[in-house]
Design an enzyme around this catalytic site. Structure first.
Site, PDB file in Angstrom:
ATOM      1  N   LYS A   1      15.142 -22.878   2.068  1.00 21.24           N
ATOM      2  CA  LYS A   1      15.204 -21.818   3.087  1.00 21.24           C
ATOM      3  C   LYS A   1      13.804 -21.278   3.379  1.00 21.24           C
ATOM      4  O   LYS A   1      12.851 -21.549   2.624  1.00 21.24           O
ATOM      5  CB  LYS A   1      16.110 -20.693   2.587  1.00 21.24           C
ATOM      6  CG  LYS A   1      15.591 -19.999   1.314  1.00 21.24           C
ATOM      7  CD  LYS A   1      16.654 -19.104   0.689  1.00 21.24           C
ATOM      8  CE  LYS A   1      16.119 -18.446  -0.579  1.00 21.24           C
ATOM      9  NZ  LYS A   1      17.173 -17.726  -1.326  1.00 21.24           N
TER      10      LYS A   1
ATOM     11  N   ARG B   1      25.291  -7.995  -3.403  1.00 25.28           N
ATOM     12  CA  ARG B   1      24.588  -8.403  -2.190  1.00 25.28           C
ATOM     13  C   ARG B   1      25.568  -9.268  -1.421  1.00 25.28           C
ATOM     14  O   ARG B   1      26.703  -8.871  -1.222  1.00 25.28           O
ATOM     15  CB  ARG B   1      23.298  -9.148  -2.613  1.00 25.28           C
ATOM     16  CG  ARG B   1      22.220  -9.157  -1.582  1.00 25.28           C
ATOM     17  CD  ARG B   1      20.987  -9.903  -2.048  1.00 25.28           C
ATOM     18  NE  ARG B   1      21.208 -11.340  -2.180  1.00 25.28           N
ATOM     19  CZ  ARG B   1      20.273 -12.233  -2.475  1.00 25.28           C
ATOM     20  NH1 ARG B   1      19.037 -11.834  -2.666  1.00 25.28           N
ATOM     21  NH2 ARG B   1      20.551 -13.514  -2.579  1.00 25.28           N
TER      22      ARG B   1
ATOM     23  N   HIS C   1      25.414 -15.538  -7.749  1.00 25.96           N
ATOM     24  CA  HIS C   1      23.955 -15.424  -7.853  1.00 25.96           C
ATOM     25  C   HIS C   1      23.637 -14.295  -8.821  1.00 25.96           C
ATOM     26  O   HIS C   1      24.284 -13.245  -8.788  1.00 25.96           O
ATOM     27  CB  HIS C   1      23.392 -15.127  -6.455  1.00 25.96           C
ATOM     28  CG  HIS C   1      21.921 -15.364  -6.291  1.00 25.96           C
ATOM     29  ND1 HIS C   1      21.244 -16.402  -6.882  1.00 25.96           N
ATOM     30  CD2 HIS C   1      20.990 -14.691  -5.567  1.00 25.96           C
ATOM     31  CE1 HIS C   1      19.957 -16.350  -6.532  1.00 25.96           C
ATOM     32  NE2 HIS C   1      19.780 -15.323  -5.734  1.00 25.96           N
TER      33      HIS C   1
ATOM     34  N   ARG D   1      20.716 -24.192  -8.627  1.00 30.52           N
ATOM     35  CA  ARG D   1      20.053 -23.989  -7.327  1.00 30.52           C
ATOM     36  C   ARG D   1      18.624 -23.536  -7.594  1.00 30.52           C
ATOM     37  O   ARG D   1      18.390 -22.372  -7.918  1.00 30.52           O
ATOM     38  CB  ARG D   1      20.787 -22.918  -6.506  1.00 30.52           C
ATOM     39  CG  ARG D   1      22.245 -23.233  -6.203  1.00 30.52           C
ATOM     40  CD  ARG D   1      22.849 -22.179  -5.279  1.00 30.52           C
ATOM     41  NE  ARG D   1      22.650 -20.824  -5.766  1.00 30.52           N
ATOM     42  CZ  ARG D   1      23.480 -20.176  -6.587  1.00 30.52           C
ATOM     43  NH1 ARG D   1      24.590 -20.755  -7.003  1.00 30.52           N
ATOM     44  NH2 ARG D   1      23.197 -18.950  -6.975  1.00 30.52           N
TER      45      ARG D   1
ATOM     46  N   TYR E   1     -12.959  -2.415   8.637  1.00 30.33           N
ATOM     47  CA  TYR E   1     -12.384  -1.191   9.214  1.00 30.33           C
ATOM     48  C   TYR E   1     -12.351  -0.038   8.215  1.00 30.33           C
ATOM     49  O   TYR E   1     -11.941  -0.214   7.068  1.00 30.33           O
ATOM     50  CB  TYR E   1     -10.948  -1.446   9.664  1.00 30.33           C
ATOM     51  CG  TYR E   1     -10.801  -2.331  10.871  1.00 30.33           C
ATOM     52  CD1 TYR E   1     -11.520  -2.081  12.036  1.00 30.33           C
ATOM     53  CD2 TYR E   1      -9.928  -3.412  10.845  1.00 30.33           C
ATOM     54  CE1 TYR E   1     -11.354  -2.898  13.153  1.00 30.33           C
ATOM     55  CE2 TYR E   1      -9.757  -4.225  11.959  1.00 30.33           C
ATOM     56  CZ  TYR E   1     -10.476  -3.963  13.109  1.00 30.33           C
ATOM     57  OH  TYR E   1     -10.308  -4.761  14.202  1.00 30.33           O
TER      58      TYR E   1
ATOM     59  N   CYS F   1      -8.128  -7.567   7.527  1.00 30.60           N
ATOM     60  CA  CYS F   1      -7.867  -7.435   8.966  1.00 30.60           C
ATOM     61  C   CYS F   1      -6.827  -8.476   9.387  1.00 30.60           C
ATOM     62  O   CYS F   1      -6.336  -9.240   8.579  1.00 30.60           O
ATOM     63  CB  CYS F   1      -9.158  -7.642   9.756  1.00 30.60           C
ATOM     64  SG  CYS F   1     -10.519  -6.605   9.181  1.00 30.60           S
ATOM     65  N   MET F   2      -6.504  -8.504  10.659  1.00 28.05           N
ATOM     66  CA  MET F   2      -5.454  -9.420  11.111  1.00 28.05           C
ATOM     67  C   MET F   2      -5.863 -10.888  10.959  1.00 28.05           C
ATOM     68  O   MET F   2      -5.058 -11.737  10.579  1.00 28.05           O
ATOM     69  CB  MET F   2      -5.097  -9.142  12.577  1.00 28.05           C
ATOM     70  CG  MET F   2      -3.860  -9.902  13.034  1.00 28.05           C
ATOM     71  SD  MET F   2      -3.454  -9.619  14.761  1.00 28.05           S
ATOM     72  CE  MET F   2      -2.926  -7.925  14.751  1.00 28.05           C
ATOM     73  N   ASP F   3      -7.135 -11.177  11.262  1.00 33.89           N
ATOM     74  CA  ASP F   3      -7.584 -12.567  11.304  1.00 33.89           C
ATOM     75  C   ASP F   3      -8.624 -12.909  10.248  1.00 33.89           C
ATOM     76  O   ASP F   3      -9.042 -14.054  10.152  1.00 33.89           O
ATOM     77  CB  ASP F   3      -8.228 -12.863  12.666  1.00 33.89           C
ATOM     78  CG  ASP F   3      -7.405 -12.325  13.800  1.00 33.89           C
ATOM     79  OD1 ASP F   3      -6.215 -12.675  13.866  1.00 33.89           O
ATOM     80  OD2 ASP F   3      -7.931 -11.530  14.611  1.00 33.89           O
TER      81      ASP F   3
END
Ligand SMILES: *Cc1c(COP(=O)(O)O)cnc(C)c1O
Length: 383
Positions: free
Chosen positions: A38, A136, A168, A224, A270, A317-319
């Protein structure tokens, strides 16, 4: 110079994945191995991971969502395949036609599966998913009798075949936790109740990776395994992957985009949360939270350049992130930065990252974003 696909790369060693599954198969004894692929194979690539797992001896594959299962079938993966998480109203006809086993957690779901089977003109294969204490996904045991009563006629009609029952564990990553034995008892009681309705279940299954490794009494017919197949320890308390005979499958690297020598007192990234205490060399690593580097790794995330450890300074940062290479560094633009990988890669591990930001290895690899190209090595995936 050879041209690269991008500034970063997640190298996925399919031979290591196949070898991990082979190791887990030995650990599982007489139980078969279902490898959980998954969430894009925990970030490694779902179809490639599935093929490597089968090459390593897995006989089943498991996913959460129906779309994931259909993608595997669309890629030509024909192994037994179980999907266990869907919501009312989702199309079940296509999965039934595609020979995907369905985990059923409620009377409503059972009714929808039966209706889809009639529409598809074939028998739906069902595994009852039992809630033995995780609270769950799963059928509350108080509703088991009601579901079993509904199953009788559906099986007689040929709409549904109950082929499996599973549950589970909540605390398998804490060996000896009282809930493991309690859930095991509940599971055994539920199996006894199911027996008259389905006397010859193909597979009863309870163990995840942690239980496969530490609780053989939970192995039943099938284990599993997800995280362990990818060479990551389910929990630091269980040891490092190498202690468990497992090899980390993913190596995340990037190339230094630039380096710069700066004086003392230089604010970095930043918010200037880091000010250089002395003259030093900074390196720019083109990976950020947009690629799955946790922002919580600001100021602490470990990396290696040329075999030497450094860490992120200032904010993620993002990148991109900035690392402090130290004043003596000879690192140059284009040098390889190892973010994490197996010990042989000479950098930090996924577990180091997880411990450093207060999460689990699962989250570190699963979050590596689609922007990071996966490079597959090894023949595990060609089976
Ligand atoms: C994700 C999942 C697993 C795999 O768990 P790991 O800890 O990665 O081995 C097994 N069973 C179910 C129901 C799951 O959702």
């Amino acid at each position: 110079m050879p041209s690269r696909v991008g500034p970063s790369c997640a190298r996925v060693d399919l031979d290591a994945l196949a070898a991990n599954v082979a190791t887990l198969r030995l650990v599982a004894g007489r139980a078969q191995v279902l490898t959980v692929v998954k969430a894009d194979g925990y970030g490694h690539g779902m179809v490639q991971a599935a093929r490597a797992a089968l090459a390593g001896g897995a006989t089943w594959l498991g996913v959460a969502q129906l779309g994931e299962a259909l993608t595997l079938r669309g890629a030509g993966v024909s192994a037994p395949l179980l999907a266990w998480l869907f919501t009312p109203g989702e199309d079940l006809v296509a999965p039934v036609r595609a020979d995907i086993d369905l985990g059923v957690s409620s009377l409503v779901a059972l009714g929808e599966v039966a209706a889809a089977a009639r529409a598809a003109g074939r028998t739906a294969r069902v595994h009852l998913k039992l809630d033995t204490g995780l609270s769950r996904n799963g059928l509350p045991l108080a509703q088991l009798d009601e579901v079993l009563r509904a199953l009788g006629p559906l099986q007689a009609e040929g709409a549904v075949a109950l082929v499996g029952a599973f549950s589970h564990l909540a605390c398998a990553d804490q060996p000896g936790h009282a809930s493991i034995a309690a859930q095991h008892r509940e599971f055994a009681a539920a199996l006894a109740a199911i027996e008259p309705v389905a006397p010859a279940l193909e597979v009863r299954h309870l163990a995840n990776s942690a239980a496969t490794l530490t609780a053989p009494q939970t192995h039943y017919d099938l284990v599993r395994v997800g995280i362990a197949a990818y060479g990551i320890s389910p929990a630091s308390a269980l040891g490092r992957p190498e202690d468990l005979g497992l090899t980390p499958v993913m190596t995340l690297t990037a190339r230094l985009a630039s380096v710069k020598d700066v004086p003392a007192g230089t604010g970095v990234s930043y918010g200037h949360t880091y000010i250089t205490p002395a003259p030093t060399r900074l390196g720019l690593v083109p990976l950020g939270y947009g690629d799955g580097i946790p922002r919580a790794a600001s100021g602490i995330g470990p990396v290696a350049v040329g075999g030497r450890r450094h860490h992120i300074v200032g904010r993620v940062c993002m990148d991109q992130v900035v690392i402090d290479l130290g004043p003596q560094s000879r690192a140059a633009p284009g040098d390889e930065v190892v973010v994490f990988g197996p010990p042989a890669a000479g950098g930090p591990s996924v577990q180091d990252w997880a411990e450093c930001v207060g999460t689990i290895g699962y989250e570190i690899v699963t979050r590596i974003g689609a922007r990071v190209p996966r490079e597959y090595v090894g023949v595990g995936g060609q089976a």
